[in-house]
Write a protein that holds these residues in place. Structure first.
Motif, PDB file in Angstrom:
ATOM      1  N   ARG A   1      65.908  -2.398 -20.852  1.00  0.00           N
ATOM      2  CA  ARG A   1      66.540  -2.644 -22.159  1.00  0.00           C
ATOM      3  C   ARG A   1      67.082  -4.068 -22.282  1.00  0.00           C
ATOM      4  O   ARG A   1      67.071  -4.628 -23.373  1.00  0.00           O
ATOM      5  CB  ARG A   1      67.692  -1.656 -22.377  1.00  0.00           C
ATOM      6  CG  ARG A   1      67.272  -0.201 -22.337  1.00  0.00           C
ATOM      7  CD  ARG A   1      68.426   0.718 -22.742  1.00  0.00           C
ATOM      8  NE  ARG A   1      69.571   0.618 -21.825  1.00  0.00           N
ATOM      9  CZ  ARG A   1      70.791   0.249 -22.202  1.00  0.00           C
ATOM     10  NH1 ARG A   1      71.051  -0.045 -23.462  1.00  0.00           N
ATOM     11  NH2 ARG A   1      71.787   0.189 -21.306  1.00  0.00           N
ATOM     12  N   PHE A   2      67.567  -4.633 -21.197  1.00  0.00           N
ATOM     13  CA  PHE A   2      68.144  -5.978 -21.198  1.00  0.00           C
ATOM     14  C   PHE A   2      67.177  -6.947 -20.510  1.00  0.00           C
ATOM     15  O   PHE A   2      66.534  -6.599 -19.523  1.00  0.00           O
ATOM     16  CB  PHE A   2      69.468  -6.011 -20.444  1.00  0.00           C
ATOM     17  CG  PHE A   2      70.614  -5.302 -21.115  1.00  0.00           C
ATOM     18  CD1 PHE A   2      70.422  -4.475 -22.205  1.00  0.00           C
ATOM     19  CD2 PHE A   2      71.905  -5.492 -20.644  1.00  0.00           C
ATOM     20  CE1 PHE A   2      71.483  -3.824 -22.810  1.00  0.00           C
ATOM     21  CE2 PHE A   2      72.988  -4.854 -21.238  1.00  0.00           C
ATOM     22  CZ  PHE A   2      72.767  -4.015 -22.317  1.00  0.00           C
ATOM     23  N   THR A   3      67.125  -8.150 -21.037  1.00  0.00           N
ATOM     24  CA  THR A   3      66.333  -9.205 -20.424  1.00  0.00           C
ATOM     25  C   THR A   3      67.165 -10.476 -20.362  1.00  0.00           C
ATOM     26  O   THR A   3      67.683 -10.935 -21.388  1.00  0.00           O
ATOM     27  CB  THR A   3      65.050  -9.480 -21.217  1.00  0.00           C
ATOM     28  OG1 THR A   3      64.279  -8.277 -21.311  1.00  0.00           O
ATOM     29  CG2 THR A   3      64.216 -10.553 -20.520  1.00  0.00           C
ATOM     30  N   MET A   4      67.268 -11.025 -19.161  1.00  0.00           N
ATOM     31  CA  MET A   4      68.000 -12.275 -18.990  1.00  0.00           C
ATOM     32  C   MET A   4      67.016 -13.416 -18.827  1.00  0.00           C
ATOM     33  O   MET A   4      65.998 -13.270 -18.144  1.00  0.00           O
ATOM     34  CB  MET A   4      68.903 -12.205 -17.769  1.00  0.00           C
ATOM     35  CG  MET A   4      69.764 -13.443 -17.580  1.00  0.00           C
ATOM     36  SD  MET A   4      70.940 -13.214 -16.230  1.00  0.00           S
ATOM     37  CE  MET A   4      71.783 -14.805 -16.272  1.00  0.00           C
ATOM     38  N   SER A   5      67.318 -14.530 -19.457  1.00  0.00           N
ATOM     39  CA  SER A   5      66.462 -15.700 -19.333  1.00  0.00           C
ATOM     40  C   SER A   5      67.331 -16.947 -19.287  1.00  0.00           C
ATOM     41  O   SER A   5      68.517 -16.900 -19.620  1.00  0.00           O
ATOM     42  CB  SER A   5      65.475 -15.782 -20.503  1.00  0.00           C
ATOM     43  OG  SER A   5      66.169 -15.871 -21.724  1.00  0.00           O
ATOM     44  N   ARG A   6      66.730 -18.039 -18.848  1.00  0.00           N
ATOM     45  CA  ARG A   6      67.462 -19.297 -18.789  1.00  0.00           C
ATOM     46  C   ARG A   6      66.589 -20.431 -19.279  1.00  0.00           C
ATOM     47  O   ARG A   6      65.368 -20.422 -19.085  1.00  0.00           O
ATOM     48  CB  ARG A   6      67.970 -19.579 -17.367  1.00  0.00           C
ATOM     49  CG  ARG A   6      66.913 -19.802 -16.312  1.00  0.00           C
ATOM     50  CD  ARG A   6      67.552 -19.891 -14.922  1.00  0.00           C
ATOM     51  NE  ARG A   6      68.468 -21.013 -14.821  1.00  0.00           N
ATOM     52  CZ  ARG A   6      69.437 -21.102 -13.907  1.00  0.00           C
ATOM     53  NH1 ARG A   6      69.587 -20.135 -13.017  1.00  0.00           N
ATOM     54  NH2 ARG A   6      70.231 -22.160 -13.873  1.00  0.00           N
TER      55      ARG A   6
END
Length: 122
Positions: A67-72
């Protein structure tokens, strides 16, 4: 020294989406492992997601996987947390954190933001 400023929190209905942003100061942002923690009322702070400075390693808590996606974006000194299919139990203050090096830690981070409130209504 790194300063972290979160934004993007708010009130959303269950099933909705939010994207949190964390802007970091400093010219060595790309050398920090970044993380999103959250703390719900009456509960301990927990690591929700993290990404190493190289982007080669990621971590997601079981409760947010899928459900969550982290990106930088190292060029913009910013990390993001895309939150989809939000549930009332996702309600918490979300904190951005940074630690030196390329290792994801469940607890030990050197710098913290002030937090942003996410509230999911049922």
């Amino acid at each position: 020294q790194v300063q972290l400023v979160e934004s993007g929190g708010g009130l959303v209905q269950a099933g909705g989406s939010l994207r949190l942003s964390c802007a970091a100061s400093g010219r060595t942002f790309s050398s920090y492992t970044m993380a999103w923690f959250r703390q719900a009322p009456g509960k301990e702070r927990e690591l929700a997601a993290a990404v190493s400075w190289s982007g080669g390693s990621t971590y997601y808590a079981e409760s947010v996987k899928g459900r969550f996606t982290m990106s930088r974006d190292n060029a913009k000194n910013t990390v993001y947390l895309q939150m989809n299919s939000l549930k009332p139990e996702d309600t918490a203050v979300y904190y951005c954190a940074a630690r030196t090096g390329n290792i994801i830690s469940l607890l030990r981070y050197d710098y913290w933001g002030q937090g942003t409130q996410v509230t999911v209504s049922s």
